[in-house]
Design an enzyme around this catalytic site. Structure first.
Site, PDB file in Angstrom:
ATOM      1  N   GLU A 114     -11.077  91.366  36.290  1.00  0.00           N
ATOM      2  CA  GLU A 114      -9.759  91.706  36.133  1.00  0.00           C
ATOM      3  C   GLU A 114     -10.050  93.346  35.871  1.00  0.00           C
ATOM      4  OE1 GLU A 114      -7.681  91.609  32.132  1.00  0.00           O
ATOM      5  OE2 GLU A 114      -7.427  93.356  33.422  1.00  0.00           O
ATOM      6  N   CYS A 149      -4.314  95.977  29.414  1.00  0.00           N
ATOM      7  CA  CYS A 149      -4.134  95.750  30.939  1.00  0.00           C
ATOM      8  C   CYS A 149      -2.766  95.529  31.187  1.00  0.00           C
ATOM      9  CB  CYS A 149      -4.979  94.784  31.426  1.00  0.00           C
ATOM     10  SG  CYS A 149      -4.866  93.284  30.491  1.00  0.00           S
TER      11      CYS A 149
HETATM   12  N1  LIG Z   1      -7.911  96.093  33.325  1.00  0.00           N
HETATM   13  C1  LIG Z   1      -8.158  95.882  32.090  1.00  0.00           C
HETATM   14  O1  LIG Z   1      -8.076  94.960  31.345  1.00  0.00           O
HETATM   15  C2  LIG Z   1      -9.000  97.062  31.481  1.00  0.00           C
HETATM   16  C3  LIG Z   1      -9.855  96.857  30.449  1.00  0.00           C
HETATM   17  C4  LIG Z   1     -10.548  97.901  29.935  1.00  0.00           C
HETATM   18  C5  LIG Z   1     -10.634  99.137  30.582  1.00  0.00           C
HETATM   19  N2  LIG Z   1     -10.234  99.136  32.025  1.00  0.00           N
HETATM   20  C6  LIG Z   1     -10.417 100.363  32.298  1.00  0.00           C
HETATM   21  O2  LIG Z   1     -11.889 100.887  32.598  1.00  0.00           O
HETATM   22  C7  LIG Z   1     -11.899 102.066  32.203  1.00  0.00           C
HETATM   23  C8  LIG Z   1     -13.167 102.148  31.471  1.00  0.00           C
HETATM   24  O3  LIG Z   1     -12.943 101.277  30.238  1.00  0.00           O
HETATM   25  P1  LIG Z   1     -14.320 100.217  30.126  1.00  0.00           P
HETATM   26  O4  LIG Z   1     -15.486 100.853  29.656  1.00  0.00           O
HETATM   27  O5  LIG Z   1     -13.944  99.004  29.331  1.00  0.00           O
HETATM   28  O6  LIG Z   1     -14.729  99.529  31.663  1.00  0.00           O
HETATM   29  P2  LIG Z   1     -16.065  99.641  32.497  1.00  0.00           P
HETATM   30  O7  LIG Z   1     -15.486  99.123  33.902  1.00  0.00           O
HETATM   31  O8  LIG Z   1     -16.485 101.103  32.542  1.00  0.00           O
HETATM   32  O9  LIG Z   1     -17.037  98.819  31.901  1.00  0.00           O
HETATM   33  C9  LIG Z   1     -16.901  97.631  31.470  1.00  0.00           C
HETATM   34  C10 LIG Z   1     -18.229  96.856  31.566  1.00  0.00           C
HETATM   35  O10 LIG Z   1     -18.884  96.991  32.775  1.00  0.00           O
HETATM   36  C11 LIG Z   1     -19.917  97.563  32.651  1.00  0.00           C
HETATM   37  N3  LIG Z   1     -20.118  98.063  33.957  1.00  0.00           N
HETATM   38  C12 LIG Z   1     -19.193  99.150  34.543  1.00  0.00           C
HETATM   39  N4  LIG Z   1     -19.328  99.525  35.600  1.00  0.00           N
HETATM   40  C13 LIG Z   1     -20.661  98.792  35.917  1.00  0.00           C
HETATM   41  C14 LIG Z   1     -21.449  99.116  37.074  1.00  0.00           C
HETATM   42  N5  LIG Z   1     -21.321  99.852  38.183  1.00  0.00           N
HETATM   43  N6  LIG Z   1     -22.747  98.475  36.740  1.00  0.00           N
HETATM   44  C15 LIG Z   1     -23.121  97.726  36.102  1.00  0.00           C
HETATM   45  N7  LIG Z   1     -22.335  97.590  34.810  1.00  0.00           N
HETATM   46  C16 LIG Z   1     -21.155  98.270  34.799  1.00  0.00           C
HETATM   47  C17 LIG Z   1     -19.893  98.442  31.556  1.00  0.00           C
HETATM   48  O11 LIG Z   1     -21.291  98.825  31.071  1.00  0.00           O
HETATM   49  C18 LIG Z   1     -19.252  97.666  30.438  1.00  0.00           C
HETATM   50  O12 LIG Z   1     -19.829  96.676  29.946  1.00  0.00           O
HETATM   51  C19 LIG Z   1     -10.776 102.345  31.175  1.00  0.00           C
HETATM   52  O13 LIG Z   1     -10.486 103.750  31.238  1.00  0.00           O
HETATM   53  C20 LIG Z   1      -9.578 101.490  31.764  1.00  0.00           C
HETATM   54  O14 LIG Z   1      -9.106 102.619  32.828  1.00  0.00           O
HETATM   55  C21 LIG Z   1      -9.218  98.271  32.341  1.00  0.00           C
HETATM   56  O1  LIG Z   2      -5.803  94.268  28.394  1.00  0.00           O
HETATM   57  C1  LIG Z   2      -5.777  93.206  29.038  1.00  0.00           C
HETATM   58  C2  LIG Z   2      -5.278  91.781  28.390  1.00  0.00           C
HETATM   59  C3  LIG Z   2      -3.909  91.880  27.666  1.00  0.00           C
HETATM   60  C4  LIG Z   2      -3.713  90.866  26.847  1.00  0.00           C
HETATM   61  O2  LIG Z   2      -4.283  90.021  26.674  1.00  0.00           O
HETATM   62  C5  LIG Z   2      -2.156  90.991  26.035  1.00  0.00           C
HETATM   63  O3  LIG Z   2      -1.242  91.597  26.444  1.00  0.00           O
HETATM   64  O4  LIG Z   2      -2.209  90.206  25.166  1.00  0.00           O
END
Ligand SMILES: NC(=O)c1ccc[n+]([C@@H]2O[C@H](COP(=O)([O-])OP(=O)(O)OC[C@H]3O[C@@H](n4cnc5c(N)ncnc54)[C@H](O)[C@@H]3O)[C@@H](O)[C@H]2O)c1
Ligand SMILES: O=CCCC(=O)C(=O)O
Length: 525
Positions: A265, A302
């Site tokens: 996601e 998200c």
């Molecule tokens: N859509 C969502 O629900 C959502 C949630 C959190 C963050 N984000 C986005 O992600 C950005 C960074 O936040 P984050 O740190 O939670 O997300 P991230 O994708 O950077 O990290 C999430 C997890 O995945 C791991 N990971 C990420 N890329 C990897 C790779 N190439 N190889 C191995 N492991 C990897 C990280 O170590 C962490 O444990 C935010 O600025 C936002 O834009 C989106």
């Molecule tokens: O950030 C992703 C999940 C969002 C959610 O669970 C909520 O809006 O309650």
């Protein structure tokens, strides 16, 4: 419960040997004790070996045992008490009501899946009894059940440190399916992760399950995460995070000799469609409610309403005035990590710097690790011309796109990537226009909602927290709600297998009492 900075590898707890993850207080940047030395590749191998060894036993646990296990996890999480809440608040900067609410949601999610396991329909038992006298050919006896796919790797999300992390929806649904789970902790909340991980580890022991049913690994880099996805003993991956991270893991999984699914996601700007009748009737009210949704959790949802589509007019003016006033009064809010804050600020600066975008309002300026709210506006032709305006600003900022008419609104919707949600604000006189757009919205989003906003995902049977790529990696699935279990199950058919050799789920006596379809018709019980 004292934090020891240990990886949890089956029943064992031991400090890693690699570069350490160090938690910082989100609000101050102060380092928090202890450190969490990363797991080694040897630890990863051990966790996967234990998960594989546990698999056949765990997947054949009877419904009551497995449901009791999920409920034991829930009870153990609650038993951690205020230690979990205060540590989680420190690591994430999220306020107590949010953390306590999210803990209740996480516990409720585990209990929901316990109910799903007890009820048994996810096993999807189907029986087509033999027809030996059928002409011209007899029909064999055919029986189907769904079984767990295998050990699952789960990546905890930063923005929901309980409901989407160590014991979050991916873990709960995988365990409910009968899959052992190896979690790669999110580096932003290691203490929270250890406390919840120990709650699960304790439940594995108290329920007499194989120790490999659960493991938790820390990693300051990406080698453990990538190693997990590449490990041949891992059969599926659950991930919530960035599009960059999710697609990187998808590529690793696809390149394996035996490719596996990554249920990621990733990103969504969640269009909000303001229809003329609704705006005329309650533009200001919608504007205030929008501002509240946009700034929820410092905008780090998200489901954050990042895109607003509306036709110009007094109703939109009233919306903008009310939303702007509310946002100008909104305080800056602590963001989860410096990285997330940096990414947010850069995204906002890109939009603010666009020649054809105007800033409608901005919230109080923050310092340190805070983010400020912003609202921007532009016209649909500008939005259509610049793909960068469709990029997620992961924080409390949104973009209003003025559409000359409903045809222009449709053009924007057709231009959008896959989304988690679309919200329609309607008055009865808007229904005809909305009905015309519903088929398009169904193709673009996972959840359509009316007169509300996508923030606040209900953990329920009819919830879809998913959507077409790039909202998620597989638009057929959801990571929240009881349907999430389907991601970790696969069907097996048994033809003319003697009853004595059949699994209990398919035996004639139905010893597990599972709901079954006989010749496609639900069996009366
Ligand atoms: N859509 C969502 O629900 C959502 C949630 C959190 C963050 N984000 C986005 O992600 C950005 C960074 O936040 P984050 O740190 O939670 O997300 P991230 O994708 O950077 O990290 C999430 C997890 O995945 C791991 N990971 C990420 N890329 C990897 C790779 N190439 N190889 C191995 N492991 C990897 C990280 O170590 C962490 O444990 C935010 O600025 C936002 O834009 C989106
Ligand atoms: O950030 C992703 C999940 C969002 C959610 O669970 C909520 O809006 O309650």
């Amino acid at each position: 419960m004292t934090l020891r900075g240990e990886n949890l590898i089956g029943a064992e707890a031991r400090r890693g040997t690699e570069a350490a993850v160090r938690a910082v207080a989100a609000a101050t940047g102060e380092s928090l004790e202890p450190d969490f030395p990363g797991a080694s590749l040897g630890d990863l191998d051990r966790a996967c070996a234990l998960a594989e060894a546990a698999f056949d036993t765990y997947r054949e646990t009877d419904p009551e045992t497995r449901a009791g296990f999920l409920e034991a996890i829930a009870a153990n999480i609650l038993e951690t008490g205020d230690a979990l809440v205060t540590r989680c608040m420190e690591e994430t900067g999220l306020p107590r009501p949010r953390i306590e609410g999210e803990r209740a949601r996480t516990v409720g999610q585990l209990r929901l899946f316990a109910g799903v396991v007890r009820e048994g329909s996810s096993v999807a038992v189907r029986i087509d009894p033999a027809l030996p006298d059928r002409k011209p050919l007899p029909r064999p006896d055919l029986r189907l059940r769904r079984i767990a796919v295998g050990p699952v790797a789960v990546f905890g999300a930063s923005n929901f440190p309980l409901a989407f992390s160590v014991a979050g929806g991916d873990t709960a649904s995988a365990l409910a399916a009968g899959c052992p789970v190896v979690v790669k902790a999110h580096p932003a909340h290691p203490g929270t992760s250890e406390l919840v991980g120990r709650a699960i580890q304790k439940a594995v022991a108290s329920c007499g399950l194989p120790e490999g049913t659960f493991s938790l690994l820390f990693d300051a880099g990406q080698s453990i995460g990538q190693g997990l996805v590449a490990d041949p003993r891992i059969a599926a991956v659950g991930f919530t995070g960035s599009r960059r991270g999710g697609t990187a893991l998808m590529a690793i999984a696809a390149a394996r000799p035996v490719p596996i699914p990554v249920y990621a996601e990733m990103s969504s700007i969640n269009p909000v469609l303001l229809f003329p009748g609704a705006l005329a009737a309650r533009g200001a009210e919608i504007g205030q409610a929008f501002a509240a949704s946009l700034t929820l959790g410092a905008g780090q949802f998200c489901t954050n309403p990042g895109l607003i589509l509306a036709l110009p007019g007094p109703g939109l003016d009233a919306f903008l005035e009310a939303a702007g006033a509310a946002l100008r009064d909104s305080p800056a809010a602590t963001m989860l990590t410096p990285g997330i804050q940096r990414a947010y600020r850069e995204a906002v600066a890109r939009v603010a710097g666009h020649a054809a975008v105007t800033r409608i309002a901005e919230g109080a300026e923050g310092g340190g690790t805070q983010g400020r709210a912003s609202l921007f506006a532009t016209d649909s032709d500008v939005f259509l011309a610049d793909p960068a305006l469709q990029e997620e600003m992961f924080g409390a900022s949104g973009l209003v796109v003025r559409c000359a008419d409903l045809a222009a609104m449709r053009a924007v919707l057709e231009h959008l990537e896959g989304q988690l949600t679309a919200a329609l604000h309607l008055a009865p006189e808007d229904h005809a226009a909305a009905r015309d757009l519903l088929p398009l919205l169904e193709r673009r989003v996972g959840r359509i909602l009316v007169n509300g906003f996508g923030t606040g995902v209900e953990v329920a049977h009819a919830m879809v927290h998913g959507g077409p790529y790039p909202a998620t990696s597989d638009g057929r699935t959801t990571s929240v709600g009881s349907l999430a279990i389907d991601r970790f199950l696969r069907p097996v058919s048994y033809q003319d297998v003697p009853d004595a050799l059949l699994p209990p789920a398919l035996q004639a006596a139905n010893p597990l009492g599972l709901p079954r379809r006989i010749d496609g018709v639900p069996e009366r019980r």
